[in-house]
Design an enzyme around this catalytic site. Sequence first.
Site, PDB file in Angstrom:
ATOM      1  N   TYR A 148      -1.711   1.709  -0.847  1.00 24.57           N
ATOM      2  CA  TYR A 148      -2.177   0.765   0.178  1.00 24.57           C
ATOM      3  C   TYR A 148      -2.960  -0.367  -0.474  1.00 24.57           C
ATOM      4  O   TYR A 148      -2.654  -1.552  -0.287  1.00 24.57           O
ATOM      5  CB  TYR A 148      -3.040   1.528   1.178  1.00 24.57           C
ATOM      6  CG  TYR A 148      -3.525   0.724   2.357  1.00 24.57           C
ATOM      7  CD1 TYR A 148      -2.659   0.360   3.388  1.00 24.57           C
ATOM      8  CD2 TYR A 148      -4.864   0.341   2.464  1.00 24.57           C
ATOM      9  CE1 TYR A 148      -3.116  -0.361   4.496  1.00 24.57           C
ATOM     10  CE2 TYR A 148      -5.321  -0.370   3.567  1.00 24.57           C
ATOM     11  CZ  TYR A 148      -4.444  -0.718   4.579  1.00 24.57           C
ATOM     12  OH  TYR A 148      -4.897  -1.430   5.661  1.00 24.57           O
ATOM     13  N   LYS A 152      -1.527  -4.121  -0.846  1.00 24.47           N
ATOM     14  CA  LYS A 152      -2.158  -5.241  -0.137  1.00 24.47           C
ATOM     15  C   LYS A 152      -2.638  -6.312  -1.111  1.00 24.47           C
ATOM     16  O   LYS A 152      -2.632  -7.509  -0.794  1.00 24.47           O
ATOM     17  CB  LYS A 152      -3.329  -4.724   0.701  1.00 24.47           C
ATOM     18  CG  LYS A 152      -2.907  -3.904   1.919  1.00 24.47           C
ATOM     19  CD  LYS A 152      -2.370  -4.796   3.023  1.00 24.47           C
ATOM     20  CE  LYS A 152      -2.150  -4.025   4.306  1.00 24.47           C
ATOM     21  NZ  LYS A 152      -1.639  -4.871   5.386  1.00 24.47           N
ATOM     22  N   VAL A 191     -12.926   6.831  13.804  1.00 26.39           N
ATOM     23  CA  VAL A 191     -13.415   6.633  15.178  1.00 26.39           C
ATOM     24  C   VAL A 191     -12.563   7.444  16.158  1.00 26.39           C
ATOM     25  O   VAL A 191     -13.095   8.177  17.009  1.00 26.39           O
ATOM     26  CB  VAL A 191     -13.434   5.133  15.552  1.00 26.39           C
ATOM     27  CG1 VAL A 191     -13.813   4.957  17.011  1.00 26.39           C
ATOM     28  CG2 VAL A 191     -14.416   4.373  14.659  1.00 26.39           C
ATOM     29  N   GLN A 212     -21.459   8.078   3.258  1.00 24.56           N
ATOM     30  CA  GLN A 212     -20.677   6.856   3.007  1.00 24.56           C
ATOM     31  C   GLN A 212     -20.790   5.959   4.235  1.00 24.56           C
ATOM     32  O   GLN A 212     -20.951   6.455   5.351  1.00 24.56           O
ATOM     33  CB  GLN A 212     -19.207   7.198   2.681  1.00 24.56           C
ATOM     34  CG  GLN A 212     -18.373   7.771   3.804  1.00 24.56           C
ATOM     35  CD  GLN A 212     -18.469   9.282   3.924  1.00 24.56           C
ATOM     36  OE1 GLN A 212     -19.523   9.863   3.726  1.00 24.56           O
ATOM     37  NE2 GLN A 212     -17.362   9.942   4.265  1.00 24.56           N
TER      38      GLN A 212
HETATM   39  P1  NAD Z   1      -1.095   0.709  12.870  1.00 24.43           P
HETATM   40  O1  NAD Z   1      -0.627   1.780  11.963  1.00 24.43           O
HETATM   41  O2  NAD Z   1      -1.570   1.088  14.234  1.00 24.43           O
HETATM   42  O3  NAD Z   1       0.020  -0.403  13.065  1.00 24.43           O
HETATM   43  C1  NAD Z   1       0.916  -0.754  12.051  1.00 24.43           C
HETATM   44  C2  NAD Z   1       2.245  -1.094  12.687  1.00 24.43           C
HETATM   45  O4  NAD Z   1       3.181  -1.468  11.668  1.00 24.43           O
HETATM   46  C3  NAD Z   1       2.856   0.100  13.428  1.00 24.43           C
HETATM   47  O5  NAD Z   1       3.344  -0.310  14.679  1.00 24.43           O
HETATM   48  C4  NAD Z   1       3.983   0.542  12.510  1.00 24.43           C
HETATM   49  O6  NAD Z   1       5.027   1.212  13.202  1.00 24.43           O
HETATM   50  C5  NAD Z   1       4.392  -0.777  11.893  1.00 24.43           C
HETATM   51  N1  NAD Z   1       5.074  -0.646  10.595  1.00 24.43           N
HETATM   52  C6  NAD Z   1       4.691   0.088   9.523  1.00 24.43           C
HETATM   53  N2  NAD Z   1       5.557  -0.061   8.525  1.00 24.43           N
HETATM   54  C7  NAD Z   1       6.511  -0.929   8.965  1.00 24.43           C
HETATM   55  C8  NAD Z   1       7.694  -1.477   8.389  1.00 24.43           C
HETATM   56  N3  NAD Z   1       8.069  -1.158   7.138  1.00 24.43           N
HETATM   57  N4  NAD Z   1       8.427  -2.330   9.127  1.00 24.43           N
HETATM   58  C9  NAD Z   1       8.066  -2.654  10.406  1.00 24.43           C
HETATM   59  N5  NAD Z   1       6.971  -2.154  11.003  1.00 24.43           N
HETATM   60  C10 NAD Z   1       6.214  -1.306  10.280  1.00 24.43           C
HETATM   61  O7  NAD Z   1      -2.248  -0.074  12.096  1.00 24.43           O
HETATM   62  P2  NAD Z   1      -3.211  -1.232  12.606  1.00 24.43           P
HETATM   63  O8  NAD Z   1      -4.586  -0.714  12.587  1.00 24.43           O
HETATM   64  O9  NAD Z   1      -2.679  -1.850  13.825  1.00 24.43           O
HETATM   65  O10 NAD Z   1      -3.093  -2.257  11.386  1.00 24.43           O
HETATM   66  C11 NAD Z   1      -2.313  -3.439  11.489  1.00 24.43           C
HETATM   67  C12 NAD Z   1      -2.437  -4.226  10.199  1.00 24.43           C
HETATM   68  O11 NAD Z   1      -3.805  -4.574   9.981  1.00 24.43           O
HETATM   69  C13 NAD Z   1      -1.980  -3.464   8.968  1.00 24.43           C
HETATM   70  O12 NAD Z   1      -1.310  -4.354   8.099  1.00 24.43           O
HETATM   71  C14 NAD Z   1      -3.264  -3.008   8.334  1.00 24.43           C
HETATM   72  O13 NAD Z   1      -3.152  -2.856   6.938  1.00 24.43           O
HETATM   73  C15 NAD Z   1      -4.220  -4.126   8.700  1.00 24.43           C
HETATM   74  N6  NAD Z   1      -5.612  -3.644   8.737  1.00 24.43           N
HETATM   75  C16 NAD Z   1      -6.055  -2.910   9.794  1.00 24.43           C
HETATM   76  C17 NAD Z   1      -7.366  -2.440   9.774  1.00 24.43           C
HETATM   77  C18 NAD Z   1      -7.924  -1.654  10.925  1.00 24.43           C
HETATM   78  O14 NAD Z   1      -9.086  -1.225  10.832  1.00 24.43           O
HETATM   79  N7  NAD Z   1      -7.231  -1.452  12.023  1.00 24.43           N
HETATM   80  C19 NAD Z   1      -8.193  -2.699   8.668  1.00 24.43           C
HETATM   81  C20 NAD Z   1      -7.674  -3.429   7.602  1.00 24.43           C
HETATM   82  C21 NAD Z   1      -6.383  -3.917   7.651  1.00 24.43           C
HETATM   83  N1  UDP Z   2     -13.839  10.297   7.823  1.00 25.30           N
HETATM   84  C1  UDP Z   2     -14.519  11.439   8.205  1.00 25.30           C
HETATM   85  N2  UDP Z   2     -13.925  12.292   9.084  1.00 25.30           N
HETATM   86  C2  UDP Z   2     -12.689  12.051   9.625  1.00 25.30           C
HETATM   87  C3  UDP Z   2     -12.004  10.868   9.250  1.00 25.30           C
HETATM   88  C4  UDP Z   2     -12.615  10.023   8.335  1.00 25.30           C
HETATM   89  O1  UDP Z   2     -15.631  11.699   7.760  1.00 25.30           O
HETATM   90  O2  UDP Z   2     -12.223  12.888  10.441  1.00 25.30           O
HETATM   91  C5  UDP Z   2     -14.498   9.365   6.887  1.00 25.30           C
HETATM   92  C6  UDP Z   2     -13.638   8.962   5.683  1.00 25.30           C
HETATM   93  O3  UDP Z   2     -13.815   9.890   4.628  1.00 25.30           O
HETATM   94  C7  UDP Z   2     -14.216   7.598   5.365  1.00 25.30           C
HETATM   95  C8  UDP Z   2     -14.647   7.039   6.717  1.00 25.30           C
HETATM   96  O4  UDP Z   2     -14.732   8.154   7.592  1.00 25.30           O
HETATM   97  O5  UDP Z   2     -15.359   7.732   4.550  1.00 25.30           O
HETATM   98  C9  UDP Z   2     -13.667   6.026   7.296  1.00 25.30           C
HETATM   99  O6  UDP Z   2     -12.398   6.617   7.268  1.00 25.30           O
HETATM  100  P1  UDP Z   2     -11.109   5.940   7.902  1.00 25.30           P
HETATM  101  O7  UDP Z   2      -9.951   6.836   7.604  1.00 25.30           O
HETATM  102  O8  UDP Z   2     -11.374   5.602   9.313  1.00 25.30           O
HETATM  103  O9  UDP Z   2     -10.933   4.547   7.152  1.00 25.30           O
HETATM  104  P2  UDP Z   2     -11.186   4.036   5.649  1.00 25.30           P
HETATM  105  O10 UDP Z   2     -12.293   3.076   5.795  1.00 25.30           O
HETATM  106  O11 UDP Z   2     -11.541   5.159   4.741  1.00 25.30           O
HETATM  107  O12 UDP Z   2      -9.887   3.410   5.290  1.00 25.30           O
END
Ligand code: NAD
Ligand code: UDP
Length: 331
Positions: A148, A152, A191, A212
Amino acid sequence: MLLEQKRSLVTGGAGFLGTHLCRLLLDQGHEVLCADNFSTGTRRNIEDLLDNRRFELFRHNVTFPLFVEVDEIYNLACPASPVHYQFDPVQTTKTSVSGAINMLGLAKRLKVRILQASTSEVYGDPAVHPQTEDYWGNVNPIGSRSCYDEGKRCAETLFFDYRRQHGLSIKVARIFNTYGPNMRPDDGRVVSNFICQALLGKDITIFGEGLQTRSFCYVTDLIDGLDRLMNSPEEIAGPLNIGNPNEFTIRELAEKILAITGSKSEIVARPLPEDDPRQRQPDIALAEKLLCWRPAVELDEGLRYTIAYFETFLREHGKSAASSTLIPRMR
Ligand code: NAD
Ligand code: UDP
């Protein structure tokens, strides 16, 4: 007021963030093409949009080229929960890297603007705190999170090379931990795990000692930030941190959720996953200055909305929908 109707492509539009973004774009009067392979996204999240004539949903994997005609592209496709992105790590890297190449190629052919959903994970286990955009990060290139993180990072490289080499209009958002309605109950992120565990009276699984930290952003704030970035002046390419700077330990998060739900669940310790970042907090000064953006929803308020969402979800879909909150595979 609609100034100009656009056709927007949202890859990953059936996922957690994607569904909120599709809704915002439709509310603004635009047409939305939602491309998703449904690996972590669900049709359920966007069922109510299917009747909208300005919304089109199609199954597509971004690791393959896509030929559509649009005015702008939001590239969100990629699993975001550690449990999901580690399930098929090779596919995760392909999604970030080949997906970026395909979507950048599409943007180049159409001469349209493209926004990348990057992540705070590009900072790895950060030695600089809070994280500023000029920090290059501390990422393990060969660990279980690397598919990941490095995927990215490479996608960011591609975005900036397309800008330098081809003059493409790009926007890169580094998204920090975001939460809210439409997360899957079995998403595996902290969450949704803690809320479902609390509502179901199950043990709250804290990984490690729970010291953390993370900084949690409510989804409407995040989507507002993406919208502002996409519509910002050409010279603002980013990367820009988009997140809520209020930082909490994971134990504090568990205690808040227990207090709000009134749950009697016990807090239990589970092993800390490999390379779990010890601290994470965005410095959002740049986004504040360039986008006039800052998050408005505090954690307690956002948690109340999210808890209400999961209460309804579990009532309507049954407790089995969240029967297994996911925890990472251990080596
Ligand atoms: P999510 O897993 O809920 O959504 C990702 C979506 O992408 C899903 O609908 C999945 O089916 C689709 N997908 C995955 N691989 C695919 C592929 N090869 N082709 C087409 N579709 C594909 O995750 P999210 O939280 O909605 O995240 C959306 C974006 O935001 C991601 O790129 C993620 O890396 C980025 N992001 C999210 C967070 C967060 O906290 N939610 C934080 C940092 C970055
Ligand atoms: N985490 C936890 N219990 C859970 C899921 C996650 O303690 O059931 C912790 C995880 O180890 C990390 C933080 O919560 O330190 C955030 O995890 P998450 O998977 O939400 O996202 P991350 O920021 O690690 O990508």
